[in-house]
Write a protein that holds these residues in place. Structure first.
Motif, mmCIF file in Angstrom:
data_model
loop_
_atom_site.group_PDB
_atom_site.id
_atom_site.type_symbol
_atom_site.label_atom_id
_atom_site.label_comp_id
_atom_site.label_asym_id
_atom_site.label_seq_id
_atom_site.Cartn_x
_atom_site.Cartn_y
_atom_site.Cartn_z
ATOM 1 N N GLY A 38 40.775 -9.121 24.840
ATOM 2 C CA GLY A 38 39.589 -9.943 24.972
ATOM 3 C C GLY A 38 39.855 -11.044 25.982
ATOM 4 O O GLY A 38 40.997 -11.454 26.194
ATOM 5 N N ASN A 40 38.814 -14.893 26.716
ATOM 6 C CA ASN A 40 38.235 -16.008 25.982
ATOM 7 C C ASN A 40 38.223 -17.281 26.823
ATOM 8 O O ASN A 40 39.038 -17.424 27.753
ATOM 9 C CB ASN A 40 39.048 -16.257 24.710
ATOM 10 N N GLY A 155 30.695 -15.234 22.094
ATOM 11 C CA GLY A 155 31.622 -14.395 21.348
ATOM 12 C C GLY A 155 31.823 -14.855 19.920
ATOM 13 O O GLY A 155 31.836 -14.039 18.990
ATOM 14 N N LYS A 311 31.188 -10.619 24.396
ATOM 15 C CA LYS A 311 32.538 -10.750 24.924
ATOM 16 C C LYS A 311 32.749 -9.966 26.218
ATOM 17 O O LYS A 311 32.144 -8.921 26.440
ATOM 18 C CB LYS A 311 33.557 -10.235 23.896
#
Length: 327
Positions: A38, A40, A155, A311
């Motif tokens: 992911g 972030n 997200g 995301k």
């Protein structure tokens, strides 16, 4: 193996793909063959040099990436929960990064990933899901309660919305108008445009506020505090921004409480509980876009617009590589 690392702080261009040694797992660790990571907001914060919390810990060179998914390649001598080939998702050791073909990480920071999602979807889950999970738990969200999620399309917010609905809460989400239909599809009962400077005037008798926005706004924080009912709860992901005396004064007059999400959590158990909700069809994973490793700079640039729905994922290797190995 290939890994994305930085040797200086700065813009997306400082991220470089390098050849480094495959790490060796310690007794309490697992070696994970990564398929997806992911991306972030904390990743670009680290890349830029960190905030007041992270800055003291940042030592160059370092890897990026807070979460991901892959298969267990090797287990440490003290690890009994996993075996080679298990599909797992979780968090790396602090600042070790998941933008890499292999990582060694504490086994208690991983869990078996949901059986009905791809690696790319699983890689998008852990970091945001744990914050969303913690936020709804700290907020003591229950059936019939009214919860406000600020930044509900991101997200963290999009998962918190679904966790709260799974608990039976009435959920109001703030977002741009572009995301109104999206949030309604996820189950939001009401959606409010956060660009309306007086959106707080549309709120009243809120049991729980969860500030999941990646952008700190003291004015919005104050408006949301004012909308809390007596004995309400306010939870925030904005760890670098302490609650002001004026803000706490509002809550004191309401006998309400304010909490920041915790950095200490039973990660493995929480991820296992989250996986059950996903497998039961109560939570869906929203992917904005998947980028290959070679386009990590473009992925960061997209995320820094702060207008991402769900995301962004960095694909470390293709899903069919796992299938081919199994054949």
């Amino acid at each position: 193996m290939k890994a994305i690392r930085i040797h200086e702080f700065g813009g997306p261009e400082v991220m470089k793909i390098e050849e480094i040694e495959i790490p060796v797992p310690k007794a309490d660790e697992i070696l994970v063959k990564m398929f997806a990571s992911g991306i972030n907001p904390a990743d670009y914060v680290v890349r830029q040099g960190g905030n007041v919390i992270l800055k003291p810990f940042l030592k160059l060179p370092l890897g990026l990436g807070l979460d991901g998914a892959g298969t267990v390649e090797e287990t440490g001598s003290d690890v009994s929960r996993f075996k080679k080939g298990d599909k797992v998702y979780g968090l790396p050791n602090f600042l070790n990064g998941t933008y890499a073909e292999f990582i060694a990480a504490k086994a208690n920071q991983f869990a078996i990933m949901p059986n009905n999602v791809s690696f790319n979807e699983a890689g998008a889950i852990p970091s945001c899901a744990l914050m969303a999970w913690d936020g709804t738990n700290l907020g003591k969200v229950n059936a019939g309660q009214k919860m406000l999620i600020h930044g509900a399309a991101g997200g963290i917010g999009s998962l918190a919305l679904q966790f709260a609905k799974a608990k039976g809460a009435y959920v109001i989400g703030t977002a741009s108008r572009y995301n109104f239909d999206f949030l309604k599809q996820l189950g939001a009962d009401e959606v409010i445009d956060y660009k309306d400077e007086n959106f707080g005037g549309l709120l009243a008798a809120i049991d729980v506020v969860f500030d999941a926005s990646p952008v700190f706004n003291e004015g919005a924080r104050m408006m949301m505090a004012a909308a809390l009912k007596d004995y309400g709860r306010f939870v925030s992901v904005q760890l670098p921004h302490a609650f002001s005396e004026e803000f706490l004064g509002i809550l004191t007059r309401k006998n309400a409480e304010a909490k920041m999400i915790r950095r200490e959590l039973d990660i493995a158990q929480s991820l296992s509980d989250i996986a059950k909700l996903i497998e039961a069809g109560k939570v869906s994973i929203v992917i904005s876009k998947v980028y290959p490793m070679g386009e990590v700079a473009e992925a960061h640039t997209a995320l820094e617009t702060k207008h991402v729905r769900g995301k962004i994922v960095l694909e470390i290797r293709k899903e069919n590589e796992s299938r081919n190995e199994a054949d």
